[in-house]
Design a protein around this motif. Structure first.
Motif, short mmCIF file in Angstrom:
data_model
loop_
_atom_site.label_atom_id
_atom_site.label_comp_id
_atom_site.label_asym_id
_atom_site.label_seq_id
_atom_site.Cartn_x
_atom_site.Cartn_y
_atom_site.Cartn_z
N ILE A 17 -131.27 -53.75 -11.03
CA ILE A 17 -130.61 -54.90 -10.39
C ILE A 17 -131.31 -55.12 -9.05
O ILE A 17 -131.50 -54.19 -8.28
CB ILE A 17 -129.12 -54.61 -10.18
CG1 ILE A 17 -128.46 -54.46 -11.56
CG2 ILE A 17 -128.45 -55.70 -9.37
CD1 ILE A 17 -127.04 -53.97 -11.51
N ARG A 94 -131.47 -62.26 -12.28
CA ARG A 94 -130.36 -62.14 -13.23
C ARG A 94 -129.53 -63.42 -13.18
O ARG A 94 -129.02 -63.78 -12.13
CB ARG A 94 -129.51 -60.92 -12.88
CG ARG A 94 -130.30 -59.61 -13.01
CD ARG A 94 -129.53 -58.42 -12.52
NE ARG A 94 -128.30 -58.17 -13.24
CZ ARG A 94 -128.20 -57.45 -14.36
NH1 ARG A 94 -129.26 -56.93 -14.90
NH2 ARG A 94 -127.03 -57.27 -14.93
N VAL A 116 -128.13 -62.94 -18.43
CA VAL A 116 -127.61 -61.59 -18.68
C VAL A 116 -126.18 -61.62 -19.19
O VAL A 116 -125.70 -60.62 -19.71
CB VAL A 116 -127.71 -60.68 -17.42
CG1 VAL A 116 -129.15 -60.44 -17.06
CG2 VAL A 116 -126.92 -61.24 -16.27
#
Length: 192
Positions: A17, A94, A116
């Motif tokens: 992340i 993301r 995602v």
């Protein structure tokens, strides 16, 4: 031995992340956009907003964020275009697609284009942040108050009704439903 470590750390890095907390939110519902932006800013994100696909694409081109939350259906096009552009400019970014008109085919397309997650509206800031920061789908807790089956059915009927130009006969035909049954459903308030 060193090559194995390098390759595995590269794999972890690619799926990691992003530490940067820049977020683009694209939605044409101005009140929802402002409310969710403020709530997510309060959770540590630097938020930029856009009200159209064109504006979202300009933001991505100008400075691609680490995260994006994009409405599926916007006045000037499809939110998937913003997700696709973001993934081209910043592959580790993301993105999440959110919509009031969820269906499996759209969810699959969104994931193939790099999203995602796929969230059904109404969403709250906690759901969005949890989806953005989840390592994989197993990390996401099921929602406390998911839409009921009746509400999902009602949303689907409303979507088809809108796509048919609010034509009851055409909507009934496409849903393989009797016209009077559809009229009764449309006359009722949305279930919870």
């Amino acid at each position: 031995m060193m090559d194995v470590l390098t390759e595995s750390s590269t794999t972890v890095h690619r799926d990691a992340i992003p530490e940067e907390r820049t977020l683009l939110i694209v939605d044409d519902d101005k009140s929802f956009l402002q409310r969710i932006a403020k709530a997510i800013e309060g959770r540590g994100f630097e938020v930029t907003i856009a009200e159209s696909v064109a504006e979202g694409l300009r933001q991505v081109e100008r400075d691609a964020p680490a995260f994006a939350v994009v409405d599926m259906r916007l006045g000037d096009g499809n939110g998937l275009d913003v997700i696709s552009a973001l993934k081209r400019r910043r592959p580790e970014a993301r993105g999440i697609i959110m919509t009031g008109y969820g269906n499996i085919a759209t969810a699959v397309t969104a994931v193939k284009l790099g999203a995602v997650d796929y969230l059904a509206k109404p969403v709250d800031a906690d759901d969005v942040v949890a989806a953005l920061l989840a390592q994989d789908r197993k990390d996401i807790d099921p929602p406390e108050n998911p839409m009921s089956a009746d509400r999902v059915r009602w949303e689907h009927i409303q979507r088809i009704y809108e796509l048919c130009g609010r034509n009851v006969s055409e909507t009934a035909r496409r849903l393989n439903m009797h016209r009077r049954t559809l009229q009764r459903i449309l006359a009722k308030r949305a279930p919870r």
